[in-house]
Design a protein around this motif. Structure first.
Motif: not given
Ligand SMILES: *[C@@H]1O[C@H](CO)[C@@H](O)[C@H](O)[C@H]1NC(C)=O
Ligand SMILES: *[C@@H]1O[C@H](CO)[C@@H](O)[C@H](O)[C@H]1NC(C)=O
Ligand SMILES: *[C@@H]1O[C@H](CO)[C@@H](O)[C@H](O)[C@H]1NC(C)=O
Ligand SMILES: *[C@@H]1O[C@H](CO)[C@@H](O)[C@H](O)[C@H]1NC(C)=O
Ligand SMILES: *[C@@H]1O[C@H](CO)[C@@H](O)[C@H](O)[C@H]1NC(C)=O
Ligand SMILES: *[C@@H]1O[C@H](CO)[C@@H](O)[C@H](O)[C@H]1NC(C)=O
Ligand SMILES: *[C@@H]1O[C@H](CO)[C@@H](O)[C@H](O)[C@H]1NC(C)=O
Ligand SMILES: *[C@@H]1O[C@H](CO)[C@@H](O)[C@H](O)[C@H]1NC(C)=O
Ligand SMILES: *[C@@H]1O[C@H](CO)[C@@H](O)[C@H](O)[C@H]1NC(C)=O
Ligand SMILES: *[C@@H]1O[C@H](CO)[C@@H](O)[C@H](O)[C@H]1NC(C)=O
Ligand SMILES: *[C@@H]1O[C@H](CO)[C@@H](O)[C@H](O)[C@H]1NC(C)=O
Ligand SMILES: *[C@@H]1O[C@H](CO)[C@@H](O)[C@H](O)[C@H]1NC(C)=O
Length: 579
Positions: A374-375, A417-419, A421, A456
């Motif tokens: 995921s990151s 990061l954050d899938d 996003n 983001t």
């Protein structure tokens, strides 16, 4: 002179007393041209042209040097005034100014609003006096496209102002000749070359040349617009397809003579006004968008090779830290050689005595991928040095010992990061260039271009998407392009942020931009400005220094935040969000 619109004055009262205009005044923070206000001035209209559907159709106008501000070529300086209006919706577009085959200014356009925008940029082109002294053609390439959803035209006016020289304002020493490193402009092109592949030209230099300084133009466009967000190939497959492009974020612009590297540049990342959060770049454009920086190499060490009367293969390319050094399409490059010739017409001789230059920079690529995928974080670094020494004998008998040194460092870390996003970048490029001729400093370039972007994707579905970003970008540069081109120190920082919403009905956004600029040059001219904008309003504006004339004060302007009308943002890697 100091002009202040300070928060302490009671901002709302001051703004309320200012007549509002629906037309948004866009600008890039920059020093005015450092030219003598007290000199006699002659202003000439160079061209007036509206760029509608203008792909591959540059404006070409004949140019004749003016004769009413002193003898042709005797000027103390020359500035250009490029003023443009546009209404509607449109992307930012690249502009290439060419005079007599040499590029003299690379710019880009702010994106318009339906109520209309206007901008003026004043550009010092004193270093190109040799080009302005010959009749020929002036070309402005501004490839614009009109189609459904894109109706903004760019109505452009270009004036040149010539400053007469006098005892008080002497003419600067100029190169004897300027040799363009371009494809000659044509009815379909402004003369810049698209790299890759490497751009090479056969160039013949006067046999009595004794000094040569190269100026390079280079901008990443197309798939290279967000080159600093491209990911090393080794880690590309760890990112979802379409997140970004490959070939990594490191870019080195190289100047080669007969296949040998003569000098390099680590470019400043110009963010165009449609970049990531378009609404963050109005009314204050990203730094450099209206006046892209250029790069300087002392080519004098190669004088003994270039003055043999034969043509030589001079190349400009842009390479990466990948094992094959590949990049994506396109970098647009060009350049020119400022050549000083000897008083004697005899051939210059000599030799390169030390050549300590590797073909490519030394680079590293490291990264880490989270166990659950995921990151991903990837770091690319580069180090580069150039060291060349030459002995040069002019036809008139002078011997010059030339030393050319470049030391550059680069680092780029991308955080996914954050899938995926969150896509953040932290890049630094620093360097110090120095050339000496018999021990005297000829060219200096000390630069630092830190760039931090946190981007983001806040929400994304089939109806709409919201993205946000913060930008912290600086341009710190102490440079002397040659002994006869005015040196300066510029310290500039831009903190910008904004949100952008894409919906099936249209796009809109908001933004803030805080800017500080300090300029000082070798003549003692100074200029400083702190200017903040929020939601299309100028909220703070302090201007000072010797170059801060009466006319340079920007009145606060107000324009409604654009609703549902902005062009789609362009994102790193051509990333598409939602729609
Ligand atoms: C630049 O040109 C525009 C017209 O195109 C004019 O309105 C403006 O006053 C000029 N600016 C300067 C500083 O000369
Ligand atoms: C924008 O609109 C103004 C006011 O209607 C007009 O004067 C100007 O020519 C327009 N400019 C362009 C480029 O369409
Ligand atoms: C100027 O451009 C025209 C095309 O518009 C071309 O015919 C002419 O040869 C050019 N002149 C020079 C000096 O390049
Ligand atoms: C440059 O010169 C070489 C030979 O010296 C020749 O093969 C090549 O075609 C020339 N290139 C151009 C663009 O004229
Ligand atoms: C990635 O996406 C592009 C465009 O959607 C597509 O052409 C390509 O085949 C995809 N590559 C992989 C490895 O899935
Ligand atoms: C010029 O030099 C470049 C760089 O080494 C090379 O790729 C190109 O083939 C050379 N061109 C000619 C005509 O020799
Ligand atoms: C990437 O860096 C971020 C911020 O330092 C950290 O939170 C994250 O765990 C790192 N991810 C990987 C895969 O190293
Ligand atoms: C450039 O940097 C060098 C070494 O860091 C320093 O000695 C020199 O004074 C600097 N020159 C300028 C013009 O800032
Ligand atoms: C970006 O995010 C990092 C933490 O991930 C933070 O340290 C940094 O200050 C942020 N940068 C900007 C420009 O806000
Ligand atoms: C900017 O737009 C975002 C998203 O619509 C919103 O949350 C934010 O409050 C706006 N910022 C300001 C200062 O109005
Ligand atoms: C920008 O400046 C304003 C004051 O003009 C201040 O309130 C704001 O916090 C600043 N923003 C940033 C990101 O520095
Ligand atoms: C911009 O300033 C104007 C004039 O003071 C004010 O009416 C307007 O609300 C401001 N815009 C925003 C979005 O804050």
């Amino acid at each position: 002179m100091l002009q202040v619109l300070a928060r302490s004055l009671g901002l709302s009262t001051v703004l309320a007393s200012v007549a509002r205009s629906a037309v948004l005044v866009d600008f890039q923070v920059a020093q005015p041209p450092p030219l003598p206000a007290d000199a006699e001035q002659c202003t000439v209209l160079i061209l007036e042209h509206t760029f509608g559907n203008s792909y591959y159709q540059p404006a070409i106008v004949p140019y004749t040097p003016p004769t009413d501000c002193g003898d042709v070529g005797s000027w103390a300086g020359i500035s250009l005034n490029f003023t443009v209006t546009s209404n509607g919706t449109q992307y930012d577009r690249l502009g290439v100014f060419n005079l007599n085959d040499a590029e003299i200014w690379r710019t880009s356009t702010p994106e318009p609003t339906p109520d209309g925008i206007i901008w003026t940029y004043l550009k010092d082109v004193t270093r190109y006096i040799p080009l302005f002294s010959e009749p020929g053609n002036f070309t402005l390439e501004l490839n614009n496209l009109l189609e459904t959803g894109l109706n903004g035209e760019y109505a452009s006016t270009l004036y040149a102002t010539f400053y007469a020289s006098s005892a008080a304002n002497p003419a600067p020493t100029s190169a004897n000749t300027i040799i363009p490193l371009t494809l000659s402009p044509s009815t379909t092109s402004g003369g810049e070359a698209a790299v890759p592949p490497i751009f090479s030209l056969n160039v013949t230099v006067p046999q009595n040349a004794v000094q040569i300084y190269a100026e390079l133009y280079a901008s990443g466009n197309g798939d290279e617009e967000f080159w600093y967000f491209n990911t090393a190939n080794e880690y590309l497959s760890d990112l979802p397809n379409g997140t970004t492009y490959g070939n990594g974020p490191f870019r080195e612009v190289r100047l080669l003579v007969d296949g040998q590297v003569a000098g390099v540049a680590f470019p400043y990342a110009v963010i165009f006004t449609g970049g990531i959060i378009p609404s963050a770049w109005q009314p204050i454009t990203s730094y450099g968008a209206l006046d892209l920086p250029t790069y300087f190499v002392d080519l004098t060490p190669f004088v003994p090779i270039l003055t043999d009367g034969q043509s030589h293969n001079i190349s400009i390319d842009v390479v990466s830290a990948e094992t094959d050094h590949a990049i994506n399409s396109d970098w647009y490059v060009s350049g020119s050689l400022q050549v000083v010739t000897d008083s004697s017409s005899e051939r210059t001789t000599g030799s390169i005595t030390v050549y300590d230059v590797q073909p490519y920079a030394t680079t590293t690529t490291t990264g880490s991928v989270a166990a659950d995928g995921s990151s991903v974080n990837v770091t690319v670094t580069a180090h580069r040095s150039v060291h060349i020494e030459s002995t040069i004998r002019s036809g008139s008998g002078a011997t010059t010992y030339v030393v050319w040194d470049q030391n550059l460092e680069y680092s780029n870390t991308q955080y996914y990061l954050d899938d995926f996003n969150v896509q953040n970048v932290a890049q630094t490029a620093t360097g110090s260039f120095l050339s000496t001729h018999n021990g005297a400093v000829a060219l200096v370039d000390n630069f630092s271009y830190p760039l931090y972007i946190n981007f983001t994707v806040l929400s994304e579905n089939s109806e709409s998407a919201t993205i946000t970003a913060v930008f912290d970008h600086s341009y710190d540069r102490a440079s002397l392009p040659s002994p006869f081109i005015l040196g300066s120190t510029i310290n500039e920082r831009q903190l910008a942020s904004g949100y952008f919403v894409e919906t099936t009905a249209g796009n809109y956004g908001n933004g803030t931009s805080n800017n500080t600029l300090n300029y000082v040059d070798y003549k003692g001219n100074t200029y400083y400005r702190t200017v903040d904008a929020a939601l299309d309003n100028i909220t703070y504006n302090v201007i000072g220094g010797t170059l801060a004339g009466e006319g340079s004060f920007q009145l606060p302007t107000y324009s409604p935040v654009s609703q549902l009308v902005m062009a789609m943002p362009r994102l790193p890697g051509g990333r598409r969000i939602a729609l």
